[in-house]
Write an enzyme that holds these catalytic residues in place. Structure first.
Site, PDB file in Angstrom:
ATOM      1  CD  GLU A 138       1.329   2.557   8.847  1.00 44.14           C
ATOM      2  OE1 GLU A 138       0.761   2.250   9.916  1.00 44.14           O
ATOM      3  OE2 GLU A 138       1.605   3.745   8.564  1.00 44.14           O
ATOM      4  CD  GLU A 245       1.877   7.887   4.695  1.00 40.18           C
ATOM      5  OE1 GLU A 245       2.110   8.204   5.894  1.00 40.18           O
ATOM      6  OE2 GLU A 245       1.189   6.898   4.383  1.00 40.18           O
TER       7      GLU A 245
END
Length: 339
Positions: A138, A245
């Protein structure tokens, strides 16, 4: 009721397409042992391999939770995805400062030294146990006009922190596959930023082997067109892709309802249609997608319980709270029958 049905094992259903994974923690590892062994052939630590879990205090490493996951995986013939080495979140504050009062930021040299020590120690510890790592997580900014998130990693080291993390990781374990991992990975504006970042890394000779698509999706977003275009654009870089995820919320992000005690039939049907469509896309691109990992095991536990709405239950997986197949499960299995 599914007692009279033969429930296929997901890992066997998709054996010729990609691995099927689940994110686990101590709770799910202890309470879902049979379900994990039945359906999954890949595990990811939900939190226990993050910086703050392993090295909360400088120089003191705790691998106990991660070791339990690795042991379970080995006992059940599973691979392990390492998650994650460098992230702006769940990283202890001491990493970024020179003093306990946190008034003085660490120098670039000190932060690089700490990054190096952490990555080397962790990757050496799991050298023969973990197939691949989400090295940097991220680092891309969602806001318009900015490509990289202004984290402390970035503020102190500049964009070079990403390259450095991958080079250090590769040197620590040349056998490991190294991934850049992010969310909103199918939003066109962010796709371009992720693509540009990884393309630059490859051009600089940085050892990045794949892109992790988190795939925290819902009943309406992202669009199937955006998903397919994102996969194709990332694959054009010549890297491997992992779905890392995955969950499909029964609520749109803007939906703030808190009155549901269970998902409605309409939500379950929409979720089933979405999962079916997603897996059709994944199978169509199984030449570049190596694994599909859910960010949990079944609806009994999900990080979405409480996010983005506090104290609200969610039901984002293929299996319900009792680990029984939901409509989405059967629709996903059915995709294998379709050419």
């Amino acid at each position: 009721m599914t007692d009279h049905l033969i429930i296929p094992r997901l890992k066997e259903v998709f054996h010729d397409s990609f691995r099927i994974g689940a994110a686990v923690n101590d709770f799910t590892l202890e309470t879902r042992e049979e379900v994990l062994a039945k359906h999954f052939n890949s595990l990811t630590a939900e939190n226990s391999m993050k910086f703050g879990s392993i090295q909360e205090e400088e120089g003191v490493f705790d691998f106990s939770e991660g070791n339990r996951i690795v042991a379970f995986a080995k006992a059940n013939d599973m691979v392990v995805r390492g998650h994650t080495l460098v992230w702006h979140n769940q990283t202890p504050e001491w990493v970024f400062y020179t003093d306990k009062d946190k008034t003085t930021l660490a120098s670039k040299e000190l932060l690089l030294e700490r990054m190096t020590t952490h990555i080397q120690t962790v990757m050496k510890h799991y050298e023969d146990s973990i197939l691949c790592w989400d090295v940097v997580n991220e680092a891309i900014e969602d806001k318009e006009g900015m490509r990289l998130r202004e984290s402390l990693w970035y503020k102190i080291m500049g964009e070079d922190f990403i390259d450095q993390a991958f080079r250090i990781a590769h040197a620590a374990n040349p056998k490991a596959q190294l991934f850049y991992n992010d969310y909103n990975e199918s939003t066109p504006e962010k796709v371009e930023k992720i693509y540009t970042t990884v393309k630059g890394m490859l051009e600089r000779g940085v050892p990045v082997h794949g892109i992790g698509l988190q795939c925290h999706w819902n009943l309406n977003n992202p669009s199937l067109t955006d998903i397919e275009q994102a996969i194709e654009k990332y694959a054009s870089l010549g890297v491997r892709l992992h779905i890392t995820e995955m969950d499909v919320s029964v609520f749109d992000f803007e939906d703030r309802r808190t009155d549901l005690l269970r998902p409605t039939e309409e939500q379950l049907e929409l979720q089933a249609k979405r999962y079916e469509a997603f897996f059709k896309i994944f199978r169509a691109h199984s030449d570049v997608i190596d694994s599909v990992t859910f960010w949990g095991v079944d609806d009994a536990y999900t990080w979405l319980d409480g996010f983005p709405v506090p104290d609200r239950k969610n039901w984002p997986f293929l299996l319900d709270e009792k680990s029984e197949p939901k409509p989405a499960f059967w629709r996903v299995v059915k995709t294998l029958e379709e050419k």
